[in-house]
Design a protein around this motif. Structure first.
Motif, short mmCIF file in Angstrom:
data_model
loop_
_atom_site.label_atom_id
_atom_site.label_comp_id
_atom_site.label_asym_id
_atom_site.label_seq_id
_atom_site.Cartn_x
_atom_site.Cartn_y
_atom_site.Cartn_z
N LEU A 87 0.83 -1.04 0.02
CA LEU A 87 -0.08 -0.08 0.10
C LEU A 87 0.95 1.15 0.01
O LEU A 87 0.56 2.32 -0.68
N SER A 88 1.99 1.22 0.75
CA SER A 88 2.71 2.56 0.96
C SER A 88 3.51 2.61 -0.33
O SER A 88 3.54 4.04 -1.01
N ALA A 89 3.95 1.64 -1.20
CA ALA A 89 4.66 1.63 -2.39
C ALA A 89 3.48 2.27 -3.57
O ALA A 89 3.92 3.09 -4.41
N LEU A 97 -5.86 5.02 -3.03
CA LEU A 97 -6.24 3.87 -2.64
C LEU A 97 -7.70 3.84 -2.18
O LEU A 97 -8.15 4.83 -1.64
N ILE A 98 -8.62 2.86 -2.37
CA ILE A 98 -9.78 2.44 -1.84
C ILE A 98 -9.54 2.38 -0.39
O ILE A 98 -10.53 2.88 0.51
N ASP A 99 -8.67 1.50 -0.02
CA ASP A 99 -8.55 1.10 1.42
C ASP A 99 -7.25 1.60 1.84
O ASP A 99 -6.29 1.07 1.34
N THR B 22 6.47 0.33 -10.84
CA THR B 22 6.63 1.26 -9.71
C THR B 22 5.65 0.69 -8.57
O THR B 22 6.03 0.38 -7.17
N ALA B 23 4.27 0.73 -8.92
CA ALA B 23 3.30 0.20 -7.94
C ALA B 23 3.27 -1.07 -7.36
O ALA B 23 2.86 -1.59 -6.52
N PHE B 24 3.49 -1.96 -8.54
CA PHE B 24 3.24 -3.46 -8.49
C PHE B 24 4.16 -4.38 -8.73
O PHE B 24 4.07 -5.50 -8.81
#
Lengths: 129, 129
Positions: A87-89, A97-99, B22-24
Motif C-alpha cells: 500500500l505504501s509503495a 487507494l480505496i482502502d 513502480t506500484a506493483f
C-alpha cells in the motif's frame, strides 16, 4: 508481488464453478459466505478464479456492478507478503487507494483495493494470505 | 491449465507500464507490435499483465473496446500445454469458441478465445507458449 486471483462477478456461482471446472480444469478450492456474498475460489494451480455472487437482497459493490455491467471480470488481485508495504509503495507511485489500511477479506486474508481511476481502469486488489 | 496473463486495454501503455512497475513491481518482460496493437507484457513472477494499446488509426476489438468502455481489464488468459485439447474440452463443456482453431498471438504464442457470453461474461483466452 504475484498474481493471486481474477475476481468474477456472477449471479450463479454454482453453474459457473461447474462450467469452469469442466472447461478450464479449475476445481473448487474454497467456498464461504462473506460480506453479503457467496465467494468461491477455483484453483488454477498458480492462482484462482474468485467467483462473487451476491446473497439475495444484499447491497454493495458487487450487486451494483452486476446491475450496471452484468456478470463478468471484476478485478485482479496481487498477492504480497507485506500488504502495508504494498500500500505504501502504491501510494508513493501515485495510486489512489480505496482502502488506506488493510481489511479482512475472504478466506481469512487481509485485503486492500486500489482505485481503478488511478490504475488505468483496472480494479487491483492486494492480498496477504 | 494455469493463469497466464490479465489483458488490459489502454490508450497509454508507456505510462501504465511505468506505473505498474513502480506500484506493483511488474517490470517489462516483452514488447512488440502485433495485429495493430502495441503489446507489452509485465512480469508478475507467476504470470503477466498484457497491456494492449491500439496503434494510431488501428481498427479491431481493442479500439472498439476502448471506445465502448474506456481503458480497463479486458480478458484473462489461461496457459495450456495443448491448446487443441483445451479447445476440445471447452467445446464439449458447452463453451462457444470465438476461435475454433488456434491462431498466432503475440510473443510467438498460439492463442484462441472463448466467447464471454458462454463463460459468465468473462473473455477467456487459451495460450500455448
Amino acid at each position: 508481488m504475484q498474481f493471486d486471483h481474477a475476481g468474477v462477478a456472477t449471479d450463479d456461482a454454482d453453474a459457473l464453478a461447474a462450467l469452469y471446472e469442466t472447461a478450464f480444469d479449475a476445481s473448487v478450492a474454497h467456498e464461504e459466505t462473506f460480506d453479503g456474498l457467496r465467494v468461491t475460489f477455483l484453483d488454477l494451480g498458480n492462482g484462482y478464479f474468485e467467483l462473487l455472487e451476491p446473497l439475495p437482497d444484499a447491497e454493495g459493490a458487487i450487486p451494483r456492478y452486476l446491475d450496471a455491467n452484468g456478470p463478468g471480470l471484476h478485478h485482479v488481485a496481487l498477492e504480497t507478503d507485506d500488504i502495508e508495504a504494498a500500500l505504501s509503495a502504491a501510494r508513493d507511485a501515485g495510486v489512489e487507494l480505496i482502502d488506506e489500511t488493510p481489511r479482512p477479506g475472504a478466506w481469512g486474508h487481509e485485503v486492500a483495493f486500489c482505485h481503478p481511476k488511478s490504475t488505468g481502469g483496472v480494479l487491483v486488489e492486494f492480498v496477504e494470505h
